[in-house]
Design a protein around this motif. Sequence first.
Motif, mmCIF file in Angstrom:
data_model
loop_
_atom_site.group_PDB
_atom_site.id
_atom_site.type_symbol
_atom_site.label_atom_id
_atom_site.label_comp_id
_atom_site.label_asym_id
_atom_site.label_seq_id
_atom_site.Cartn_x
_atom_site.Cartn_y
_atom_site.Cartn_z
ATOM 1 N N GLY A 144 0.815 -1.214 0.000
ATOM 2 C CA GLY A 144 0.000 0.000 0.000
ATOM 3 C C GLY A 144 0.848 1.263 0.000
ATOM 4 O O GLY A 144 0.320 2.366 0.021
ATOM 5 N N LEU A 145 2.177 1.091 0.007
ATOM 6 C CA LEU A 145 3.073 2.252 -0.090
ATOM 7 C C LEU A 145 3.229 2.617 -1.561
ATOM 8 O O LEU A 145 3.469 1.745 -2.393
ATOM 9 N N SER A 146 3.096 3.892 -1.863
ATOM 10 C CA SER A 146 3.230 4.309 -3.256
ATOM 11 C C SER A 146 4.669 4.148 -3.735
ATOM 12 O O SER A 146 5.600 4.079 -2.926
ATOM 13 N N LYS A 147 4.837 4.103 -5.030
ATOM 14 C CA LYS A 147 6.197 4.021 -5.605
ATOM 15 C C LYS A 147 7.013 5.236 -5.175
ATOM 16 O O LYS A 147 8.209 5.120 -4.913
ATOM 17 N N GLU A 148 6.346 6.389 -5.105
ATOM 18 C CA GLU A 148 7.031 7.617 -4.698
ATOM 19 C C GLU A 148 7.506 7.511 -3.246
ATOM 20 O O GLU A 148 8.610 7.933 -2.913
ATOM 21 N N THR A 149 6.666 6.943 -2.386
ATOM 22 C CA THR A 149 7.054 6.763 -0.981
ATOM 23 C C THR A 149 8.224 5.801 -0.884
ATOM 24 O O THR A 149 9.183 6.054 -0.144
ATOM 25 N N LEU A 150 8.174 4.716 -1.627
ATOM 26 C CA LEU A 150 9.286 3.756 -1.623
ATOM 27 C C LEU A 150 10.569 4.424 -2.101
ATOM 28 O O LEU A 150 11.645 4.208 -1.525
ATOM 29 N N SER A 167 15.421 6.872 13.341
ATOM 30 C CA SER A 167 16.055 6.572 14.621
ATOM 31 C C SER A 167 15.745 5.136 15.052
ATOM 32 O O SER A 167 16.642 4.418 15.508
ATOM 33 N N VAL A 168 14.517 4.708 14.878
ATOM 34 C CA VAL A 168 14.131 3.337 15.215
ATOM 35 C C VAL A 168 14.896 2.340 14.353
ATOM 36 O O VAL A 168 15.425 1.348 14.840
ATOM 37 N N MET A 169 14.974 2.618 13.059
ATOM 38 C CA MET A 169 15.644 1.695 12.140
ATOM 39 C C MET A 169 17.147 1.624 12.413
ATOM 40 O O MET A 169 17.747 0.560 12.321
ATOM 41 N N GLU A 170 17.744 2.745 12.766
ATOM 42 C CA GLU A 170 19.186 2.758 13.032
ATOM 43 C C GLU A 170 19.503 2.081 14.359
ATOM 44 O O GLU A 170 20.511 1.411 14.491
ATOM 45 N N ASP A 171 18.651 2.262 15.349
ATOM 46 C CA ASP A 171 18.909 1.732 16.687
ATOM 47 C C ASP A 171 18.665 0.232 16.748
ATOM 48 O O ASP A 171 19.405 -0.499 17.399
ATOM 49 N N GLU A 172 17.614 -0.227 16.090
ATOM 50 C CA GLU A 172 17.230 -1.643 16.058
ATOM 51 C C GLU A 172 17.048 -2.228 17.454
ATOM 52 O O GLU A 172 17.223 -3.420 17.675
ATOM 53 N N SER A 173 16.696 -1.395 18.407
ATOM 54 C CA SER A 173 16.514 -1.846 19.780
ATOM 55 C C SER A 173 15.044 -1.742 20.153
ATOM 56 O O SER A 173 14.443 -0.695 19.999
ATOM 57 N N ALA A 221 13.897 5.087 0.255
ATOM 58 C CA ALA A 221 15.241 4.676 -0.174
ATOM 59 C C ALA A 221 16.192 5.863 -0.171
ATOM 60 O O ALA A 221 17.345 5.754 0.263
ATOM 61 N N GLU A 222 15.692 7.008 -0.614
ATOM 62 C CA GLU A 222 16.505 8.224 -0.692
ATOM 63 C C GLU A 222 16.989 8.656 0.688
ATOM 64 O O GLU A 222 18.144 9.072 0.844
ATOM 65 N N VAL A 223 16.126 8.560 1.688
ATOM 66 C CA VAL A 223 16.504 8.968 3.052
ATOM 67 C C VAL A 223 17.085 7.808 3.857
ATOM 68 O O VAL A 223 17.281 7.918 5.059
ATOM 69 N N LYS A 224 17.318 6.683 3.183
ATOM 70 C CA LYS A 224 17.943 5.496 3.780
ATOM 71 C C LYS A 224 17.081 4.872 4.887
ATOM 72 O O LYS A 224 17.590 4.260 5.811
ATOM 73 N N LEU A 225 15.767 5.037 4.765
ATOM 74 C CA LEU A 225 14.855 4.452 5.741
ATOM 75 C C LEU A 225 14.584 2.997 5.404
ATOM 76 O O LEU A 225 14.594 2.130 6.269
ATOM 77 N N THR A 273 7.459 10.681 12.990
ATOM 78 C CA THR A 273 8.045 11.456 11.905
ATOM 79 C C THR A 273 9.071 10.584 11.171
ATOM 80 O O THR A 273 9.482 9.530 11.689
ATOM 81 N N ILE A 274 9.504 11.041 10.030
ATOM 82 C CA ILE A 274 10.547 10.328 9.280
ATOM 83 C C ILE A 274 11.808 10.217 10.144
ATOM 84 O O ILE A 274 12.443 9.164 10.194
ATOM 85 N N GLN A 275 12.148 11.287 10.853
ATOM 86 C CA GLN A 275 13.338 11.276 11.698
ATOM 87 C C GLN A 275 13.208 10.240 12.814
ATOM 88 O O GLN A 275 14.170 9.523 13.120
ATOM 89 N N GLU A 276 12.015 10.155 13.411
ATOM 90 C CA GLU A 276 11.814 9.166 14.469
ATOM 91 C C GLU A 276 11.882 7.747 13.914
ATOM 92 O O GLU A 276 12.455 6.856 14.535
ATOM 93 N N MET A 277 11.298 7.546 12.742
ATOM 94 C CA MET A 277 11.346 6.219 12.121
ATOM 95 C C MET A 277 12.779 5.855 11.786
ATOM 96 O O MET A 277 13.200 4.706 11.993
#
Length: 114
Positions: free
Chosen positions: A12-18, A67-73, A22-26, A61-65
Motif C-alpha cells: 500500500g506504499l506508493s512508488k514515490e514513498t518507496l 532513529s528506530v531503524m538505526e537503533d534496532e533496539s 530509499a533516498e533517506v535510507k529508511l 516522523t521520518i526522523q523518528e522512524m
Amino acid sequence: MYKVSEFSEMTGLSKETLRYYAEVKLMEPAFIDPKNNYRYYDDGSYFLALLLIKLRCFGFTIQEMTSVMEDESFAHLEDLLLHKRANIQLQIEELTSKKEEIDAFLASGKEHEQ
C-alpha cells in the motif's frame, strides 16, 4: 523478489514513498539490478514496510522512524511508543477540556434565551 510495482501493491506504499524511503535510507531495496537500475524488494523488506506503516499510523516522523531503524533496539522503540502514547493522552485531555468548555458555553447561551 518483488518488483517495485508488486511491492507497492502488496504494502500500500506508493512508488514515490518507496523511492523517498530509499533516498533517506529508511528502507532501501534488497537488490538493484546494475543493468537497468530496477529496484527489487524481498520478504524482509515486506516486514520492514509493515513496521514503517504502523509507525506512520502512530504519528512517527521520518526522523523518528529513521532513529528506530538505526537503533534496532526494542527498548528504544518501546520508549518512543510510550512517549507517543503520553502525548496522545495529553491531546485527548486537552480536547476533552475544550469540548466541555464548548458544551458549557452552548448551555449558558440556551439559559439566556429562555
